[in-house]
Design an enzyme around this catalytic site. Structure first.
Site, PDB file in Angstrom:
ATOM      1  N   GLY A   1      -6.403  -4.531   6.567  1.00  0.00           N
ATOM      2  CA  GLY A   1      -7.583  -5.305   6.912  1.00  0.00           C
ATOM      3  C   GLY A   1      -7.935  -6.310   5.824  1.00  0.00           C
ATOM      4  O   GLY A   1      -8.422  -7.407   6.099  1.00  0.00           O
TER       5      GLY A   1
ATOM      6  N   LYS B   1      -0.473   4.820   4.421  1.00  0.00           N
ATOM      7  CA  LYS B   1      -1.388   3.881   5.093  1.00  0.00           C
ATOM      8  C   LYS B   1      -0.886   3.601   6.503  1.00  0.00           C
ATOM      9  O   LYS B   1       0.276   3.296   6.713  1.00  0.00           O
ATOM     10  CB  LYS B   1      -1.514   2.581   4.303  1.00  0.00           C
ATOM     11  CG  LYS B   1      -2.565   1.645   4.906  1.00  0.00           C
ATOM     12  CD  LYS B   1      -3.003   0.604   3.909  1.00  0.00           C
ATOM     13  CE  LYS B   1      -4.028  -0.349   4.479  1.00  0.00           C
ATOM     14  NZ  LYS B   1      -5.290   0.297   4.825  1.00  0.00           N
TER      15      LYS B   1
ATOM     16  N   HIS C   1       0.836  -1.196   0.000  1.00  0.00           N
ATOM     17  CA  HIS C   1       0.000   0.000   0.000  1.00  0.00           C
ATOM     18  C   HIS C   1       0.877   1.255   0.000  1.00  0.00           C
ATOM     19  O   HIS C   1       2.066   1.189   0.283  1.00  0.00           O
ATOM     20  CB  HIS C   1      -0.920   0.036   1.226  1.00  0.00           C
ATOM     21  CG  HIS C   1      -2.106  -0.841   1.094  1.00  0.00           C
ATOM     22  ND1 HIS C   1      -2.091  -2.171   1.447  1.00  0.00           N
ATOM     23  CD2 HIS C   1      -3.366  -0.591   0.639  1.00  0.00           C
ATOM     24  CE1 HIS C   1      -3.280  -2.702   1.222  1.00  0.00           C
ATOM     25  NE2 HIS C   1      -4.067  -1.767   0.738  1.00  0.00           N
TER      26      HIS C   1
END
Length: 197
Positions: free
Chosen positions: A98, A92, A88
């Site tokens: 998640g 982040k 990511h």
């Protein structure tokens, strides 16, 4: 009907659910990640009075990837080790994502194993044991989101990858889920309910 959409933080979600419980319990769609026991408890309390859907990822492609990962896990069995890597953007905050944890849980549940992924092998000082799912998180640049589930056999390997190249996939999925959630009876729902697998 009205639906409240939340993509904030665990603290933001706690405050929002507190307000909904204290006033009018509208349906809630939440994509907030990094939830702990307190946030889950509050979502459960709200779901007794309103429709609640929480998913760490609203992408249709990610939901399909979770289903495919579970199918592969059942089909290949314990002879294949499973590892997950995710990438990511540099901003982040939660690691692993998640979505990576949801992918790991899908594999573990499909194999009937304890549903806690392995997040750190750096201190074990021994080879990888059979079973379990390892999750590695990488952060950098402007990557919207990439998740790969590796099925590693003795003489073959399957890589199942989902790449989000625009945040629009999350907005489209959230709007579809919100339309589905509007007018539903109180209770907990999942993105899979919306997609009707």
């Amino acid at each position: 009907g009205a639906v409240v959409i939340d993509f904030s933080s665990p603290a933001g979600l706690r405050a929002l659910v507190g307000k909904l419980l204290a006033t009018r319990p509208l349906p809630l769609l939440s994509g907030t990640t990094g939830l702990g026991a307190e946030e889950e408890r509050l979502l459960g309390e709200l779901s007794a009075r309103a429709a609640v859907l929480h998913s760490p990822n609203m992408s249709l492609g990610v939901a399909a990837t979770r289903a495919a990962a579970a199918l592969l896990a059942r089909a290949l069995g314990p002879a294949f080790d499973v590892e997950i890597a995710e990438i990511h953007h540099v901003a982040k905050k939660d690691a692993p994502s998640g979505t990576a944890l949801a992918l790991a849980r899908s594999v573990l549940e499909a194999r009937g194993e304890p549903v806690e992924p392995v997040l750190d092998r750096t201190t074990t000082g021994r080879p990888r044991e059979r079973g379990g799912v390892g999750v590695a998180a990488l952060r950098g640049g402007a990557v919207v989101g990439e998740h790969t589930v590796y099925f590693l056999g003795e003489d073959e390997r399957i890589d199942l990858t989902h790449r989000a190249v625009s945040r629009r996939v999350f907005a489209r999925g959230a709007l579809r889920a919100a339309r589905w959630l509007a007018g539903r009876a109180p209770g907990r729902h999942t993105i899979d309910d919306v997609l009707r697998w």
